[in-house]
Design a protein around this motif. Structure first.
Motif, PDB file in Angstrom:
ATOM      1  N   ASP A  87       0.869  -1.168   0.000  1.00 27.76           N
ATOM      2  CA  ASP A  87       0.000   0.000   0.000  1.00 27.76           C
ATOM      3  C   ASP A  87       0.915   1.229   0.000  1.00 27.76           C
ATOM      4  N   ALA A  88       0.325   2.410   0.080  1.00 30.26           N
ATOM      5  CA  ALA A  88       1.115   3.643   0.026  1.00 30.26           C
ATOM      6  C   ALA A  88       2.132   3.694   1.161  1.00 30.26           C
ATOM      7  N   ASP A  89       1.737   3.269   2.359  1.00 30.35           N
ATOM      8  CA  ASP A  89       2.658   3.297   3.505  1.00 30.35           C
ATOM      9  C   ASP A  89       3.832   2.345   3.304  1.00 30.35           C
ATOM     10  N   LYS A  90       3.548   1.149   2.815  1.00 30.93           N
ATOM     11  CA  LYS A  90       4.605   0.156   2.591  1.00 30.93           C
ATOM     12  C   LYS A  90       5.553   0.649   1.495  1.00 30.93           C
ATOM     13  N   LEU A  91       4.997   1.195   0.408  1.00 34.68           N
ATOM     14  CA  LEU A  91       5.846   1.730  -0.662  1.00 34.68           C
ATOM     15  C   LEU A  91       6.741   2.835  -0.124  1.00 34.68           C
ATOM     16  N   PHE A  92       6.168   3.720   0.677  1.00 34.09           N
ATOM     17  CA  PHE A  92       6.953   4.813   1.257  1.00 34.09           C
ATOM     18  C   PHE A  92       8.079   4.266   2.129  1.00 34.09           C
ATOM     19  N   ALA A  93       7.777   3.267   2.949  1.00 32.89           N
ATOM     20  CA  ALA A  93       8.789   2.694   3.843  1.00 32.89           C
ATOM     21  C   ALA A  93       9.907   2.015   3.049  1.00 32.89           C
ATOM     22  N   VAL A  94       9.528   1.225   2.053  1.00 37.10           N
ATOM     23  CA  VAL A  94      10.536   0.522   1.254  1.00 37.10           C
ATOM     24  C   VAL A  94      11.367   1.527   0.450  1.00 37.10           C
ATOM     25  N   TYR A  95      10.692   2.522  -0.130  1.00 35.51           N
ATOM     26  CA  TYR A  95      11.398   3.560  -0.885  1.00 35.51           C
ATOM     27  C   TYR A  95      12.367   4.324   0.017  1.00 35.51           C
ATOM     28  N   SER A  96      11.916   4.696   1.195  1.00 36.90           N
ATOM     29  CA  SER A  96      12.764   5.454   2.122  1.00 36.90           C
ATOM     30  C   SER A  96      14.007   4.669   2.502  1.00 36.90           C
ATOM     31  N   GLY A  97      13.832   3.382   2.789  1.00 42.58           N
ATOM     32  CA  GLY A  97      14.972   2.536   3.129  1.00 42.58           C
ATOM     33  C   GLY A  97      15.947   2.408   1.967  1.00 42.58           C
ATOM     34  N   LYS A  98      15.410   2.211   0.773  1.00 43.23           N
ATOM     35  CA  LYS A  98      16.262   2.074  -0.408  1.00 43.23           C
ATOM     36  C   LYS A  98      16.957   3.401  -0.734  1.00 43.23           C
ATOM     37  N   ASN A  99      16.261   4.510  -0.537  1.00 42.33           N
ATOM     38  CA  ASN A  99      16.847   5.822  -0.775  1.00 42.33           C
ATOM     39  C   ASN A  99      18.042   6.047   0.153  1.00 42.33           C
ATOM     40  N   LYS A 100      17.878   5.685   1.430  1.00 40.13           N
ATOM     41  CA  LYS A 100      18.973   5.809   2.391  1.00 40.13           C
ATOM     42  C   LYS A 100      20.151   4.932   1.965  1.00 40.13           C
ATOM     43  N   GLU A 101      19.855   3.693   1.563  1.00 37.33           N
ATOM     44  CA  GLU A 101      20.913   2.785   1.121  1.00 37.33           C
ATOM     45  C   GLU A 101      21.632   3.345  -0.104  1.00 37.33           C
ATOM     46  N   ASN A 102      20.898   3.927  -1.033  1.00 40.41           N
ATOM     47  CA  ASN A 102      21.529   4.497  -2.223  1.00 40.41           C
ATOM     48  C   ASN A 102      22.447   5.665  -1.863  1.00 40.41           C
ATOM     49  N   PHE A 103      22.021   6.502  -0.932  1.00 36.99           N
ATOM     50  CA  PHE A 103      22.909   7.574  -0.458  1.00 36.99           C
ATOM     51  C   PHE A 103      24.135   6.977   0.223  1.00 36.99           C
ATOM     52  N   ASP A 104      23.925   5.973   1.089  1.00 35.26           N
ATOM     53  CA  ASP A 104      25.048   5.339   1.772  1.00 35.26           C
ATOM     54  C   ASP A 104      26.038   4.747   0.775  1.00 35.26           C
ATOM     55  N   ARG A 105      25.534   4.154  -0.306  1.00 35.42           N
ATOM     56  CA  ARG A 105      26.425   3.600  -1.330  1.00 35.42           C
ATOM     57  C   ARG A 105      27.280   4.697  -1.950  1.00 35.42           C
ATOM     58  N   GLN A 106      26.675   5.826  -2.260  1.00 38.18           N
ATOM     59  CA  GLN A 106      27.416   6.930  -2.869  1.00 38.18           C
ATOM     60  C   GLN A 106      28.461   7.499  -1.908  1.00 38.18           C
ATOM     61  N   LEU A 107      28.153   7.434  -0.620  1.00 34.74           N
ATOM     62  CA  LEU A 107      29.052   7.979   0.397  1.00 34.74           C
ATOM     63  C   LEU A 107      30.067   6.957   0.904  1.00 34.74           C
ATOM     64  N   GLY A 108      30.026   5.735   0.378  1.00 37.66           N
ATOM     65  CA  GLY A 108      30.942   4.695   0.823  1.00 37.66           C
ATOM     66  C   GLY A 108      30.607   4.134   2.186  1.00 37.66           C
ATOM     67  N   LYS A 109      29.361   4.298   2.640  1.00 37.92           N
ATOM     68  CA  LYS A 109      28.948   3.827   3.961  1.00 37.92           C
ATOM     69  C   LYS A 109      28.167   2.518   3.896  1.00 37.92           C
ATOM     70  N   SER A 110      28.083   1.916   2.735  1.00 43.18           N
ATOM     71  CA  SER A 110      27.304   0.696   2.551  1.00 43.18           C
ATOM     72  C   SER A 110      28.211  -0.526   2.556  1.00 43.18           C
ATOM     73  N   SER A 111      27.649  -1.671   2.858  1.00 43.28           N
ATOM     74  CA  SER A 111      28.421  -2.907   2.763  1.00 43.28           C
ATOM     75  C   SER A 111      28.613  -3.315   1.299  1.00 43.28           C
ATOM     76  N   LYS A 112      27.840  -2.718   0.408  1.00 41.69           N
ATOM     77  CA  LYS A 112      28.010  -2.977  -1.028  1.00 41.69           C
ATOM     78  C   LYS A 112      28.990  -1.959  -1.582  1.00 41.69           C
ATOM     79  N   HIS A 113      30.035  -2.468  -2.208  1.00 36.08           N
ATOM     80  CA  HIS A 113      31.084  -1.589  -2.714  1.00 36.08           C
ATOM     81  C   HIS A 113      30.976  -1.440  -4.227  1.00 36.08           C
ATOM     82  N   GLY A 114      31.609  -0.399  -4.723  1.00 36.14           N
ATOM     83  CA  GLY A 114      31.626  -0.154  -6.153  1.00 36.14           C
ATOM     84  C   GLY A 114      30.792   1.045  -6.554  1.00 36.14           C
ATOM     85  N   TYR A 115      30.128   1.681  -5.607  1.00 27.28           N
ATOM     86  CA  TYR A 115      29.290   2.834  -5.877  1.00 27.28           C
ATOM     87  C   TYR A 115      29.937   4.143  -5.435  1.00 27.28           C
ATOM     88  N   GLU A 116      30.975   4.051  -4.629  1.00 27.84           N
ATOM     89  CA  GLU A 116      31.555   5.223  -3.995  1.00 27.84           C
ATOM     90  C   GLU A 116      32.013   6.232  -5.040  1.00 27.84           C
TER      91      GLU A 116
END
Length: 125
Positions: A87-116
């Motif tokens: 629903d809208a709430d679930k989409l918002f929650a999943v999007y927010s989490g993924k958005n944070k992860e994408n920022f973390d990847r760009q900042l080198g703060k993620s466990s996934k490497h190669g985005y820094e």
């Protein structure tokens, strides 16, 4: 009800109406395949509005047509969300989490490497 919740409600009504009137009964997997193909078709229609054909003379951009194609993409995207139990709430929650992860990847703060952003500069040194 916020705008995203209204979009979900409107799409649910449309999907239910189409399914009922057309007597459609597909499995989840088939519905998702159909929605993905329809989304791809709408994205192609959007692309056609943006003069990607280098072998053809460009036409003036029609912003209204571009907006309508984007809305068509949203229709099928929201249908897929609903079919997947979101629903809208679930989409918002999943999007927010993924958005944070994408920022973390760009900042080198993620466990996934190669985005820094600085990774390529460090390798140049």
């Amino acid at each position: 009800m916020d705008k995203l919740e209204r979009i979900f409600a409107m799409q649910k009504l449309l999907d239910d109406d189409i399914q009922q009137k057309r007597e459609l009964d597909f499995s989840y997997e088939v519905w998702m395949q159909k929605d993905i193909l329809a989304t791809m078709d709408e994205l192609t229609e959007l692309l056609n509005e943006l003069n990607y054909k280098w072998w053809k003379n460009p036409k003036p951009l029609d912003n209204e047509a571009i907006c309508e194609e984007l809305a068509d993409v949203l229709h099928f995207f929201i249908s897929m969300c609903i079919r997947s139990g979101m629903d809208a709430d679930k989409l918002f929650a999943v999007y927010s989490g993924k958005n944070k992860e994408n920022f973390d990847r760009q900042l080198g703060k993620s466990s996934k490497h190669g985005y820094e952003v600085n990774a390529s500069e460090e390798s140049k040194a």
